[in-house]
Design a protein around this motif. Sequence first.
Motif, PDB file in Angstrom:
ATOM      1  N   ILE A   1       0.620  -1.127   0.028  1.00  0.00           N
ATOM      2  CA  ILE A   1       0.064   0.100  -0.014  1.00  0.00           C
ATOM      3  C   ILE A   1       0.743   1.248   0.119  1.00  0.00           C
ATOM      4  O   ILE A   1       0.545   2.442  -0.904  1.00  0.00           O
TER       5      ILE A   1
ATOM      6  N   THR B   1      -3.209   9.420   1.114  1.00  0.00           N
ATOM      7  CA  THR B   1      -3.563   8.227   0.109  1.00  0.00           C
ATOM      8  C   THR B   1      -3.488   6.899   0.506  1.00  0.00           C
ATOM      9  O   THR B   1      -3.890   6.025   0.011  1.00  0.00           O
ATOM     10  N   THR B   2      -3.000   6.558   1.823  1.00  0.00           N
ATOM     11  CA  THR B   2      -2.640   5.313   2.276  1.00  0.00           C
ATOM     12  C   THR B   2      -3.606   5.025   3.390  1.00  0.00           C
ATOM     13  O   THR B   2      -3.934   3.847   3.828  1.00  0.00           O
TER      14      THR B   2
ATOM     15  N   MET C   1      -6.636   5.112   4.689  1.00  0.00           N
ATOM     16  CA  MET C   1      -7.953   4.361   4.335  1.00  0.00           C
ATOM     17  C   MET C   1      -7.950   3.032   4.236  1.00  0.00           C
ATOM     18  O   MET C   1      -8.421   2.137   4.849  1.00  0.00           O
ATOM     19  N   ARG C   2      -6.848   2.849   3.287  1.00  0.00           N
ATOM     20  CA  ARG C   2      -6.687   1.457   2.714  1.00  0.00           C
ATOM     21  C   ARG C   2      -6.040   0.698   4.063  1.00  0.00           C
ATOM     22  O   ARG C   2      -6.245  -0.757   4.231  1.00  0.00           O
TER      23      ARG C   2
ATOM     24  N   ARG D   1      -8.915  -0.187   6.617  1.00  0.00           N
ATOM     25  CA  ARG D   1      -9.689  -1.313   6.195  1.00  0.00           C
ATOM     26  C   ARG D   1      -8.847  -2.872   6.334  1.00  0.00           C
ATOM     27  O   ARG D   1      -9.653  -3.480   6.383  1.00  0.00           O
ATOM     28  N   ARG D   2      -7.672  -2.667   5.736  1.00  0.00           N
ATOM     29  CA  ARG D   2      -7.009  -3.894   5.724  1.00  0.00           C
ATOM     30  C   ARG D   2      -6.888  -4.684   7.240  1.00  0.00           C
ATOM     31  O   ARG D   2      -6.970  -5.870   7.454  1.00  0.00           O
TER      32      ARG D   2
ATOM     33  N   THR E   1     -15.944  -0.470   6.758  1.00  0.00           N
ATOM     34  CA  THR E   1     -14.852  -1.207   6.454  1.00  0.00           C
ATOM     35  C   THR E   1     -15.534  -2.690   6.162  1.00  0.00           C
ATOM     36  O   THR E   1     -16.798  -2.830   6.106  1.00  0.00           O
TER      37      THR E   1
END
Length: 335
Positions: free
Chosen positions: A187, A194-195, A197-198, A201-202, A254
């Motif tokens: 990521i 830019t990272t 939220m990912r 969620r991960r 999520t």
Amino acid sequence: MAAVTSNRWLRQVLTTSLEDRSKEIQDLVFSSNPVLAILRENDRFKEYSGPDIRVPLTIDKLDGQWFTGYDKLNNQPKELINSAVWTPKNVAVGFSLTGTEILANEGRAKIIDLVDTYMENAEDSMKNVMEEAIHGDGTGSGGREMIGFGGALPIVANTGVYGGIDRSQVAMWRTSSFNATTDFTDIGNAFDVTTCMRILRRIIAMRSKGTRKADLIICDIKSYDVIQSALTSIQRITSANVGKLGFDALELSTPAGPVAILCANGVGTVMPDNTIYGIDSQALEMRYHPSRNMVPLFEGDGARPINQDAIVQYLVWNGEMVLKNPRYTWRLVTA
């Protein structure tokens, strides 16, 4: 011991004031912090009795086996049940007044309600002490402090003893710990707009099962600012469940369902920088002794020096914060 002053109201004023306000003090202290408020709302304040706080745990699981014909069936003995044990902690906020001070604050000379002023200060002090302990590791005051997230959610997850259980020996007793700069290289290597939220969620996808997940996320101001900046205006949805308790929280969608994100802000906050806690609120409890739940420490007239016209009293609480299931709870270091 004979009373220093014969005025019964003067001797008992502090104790009766505390007794009358004990329920109000409980509400004020435990509703001033979002973690405590949510635990109360979810009925996670539990009484205990005896010398320690003991929580039965399932520490292993039975194995299933596919078989046919004359296959030998495995029946390996396993110890399934054990207990985590915590030592209850005491916290007190004390104040004193002399008989002269109280008498001088009566009648026409009264400018402010002296006892109420001291009581309100004691309530504020108790709120501050509890909030500090929630983020601490239990080593404060020579190990007498309540064990907060610093001890329940360590950065190095396989070290330390918690609830009497050595995490290095029992993998099931470990929370999860992540570092945004090293654990999500696919990521990115930074926690930014830019990272972020990912990454969140991960983590929630990896540390959830069915309806169980970290449903409450507590951020320091730096991490919260990154998350809020990453959301467009239409995505900044306020959590209704947390909002009704009086706190502003973002609601994030999520893979395991919606979670509430709060900022540990405020004057004098002790939330560690660059830190996010993911908390499974169903696994977290406040265990307290019913005889010391924001009540006066001394009964009757309170404590009195034998040769002084003065009274001292304490607002006292006894218990411990208990994380009884670490499986879905985690910590993220963002820088």
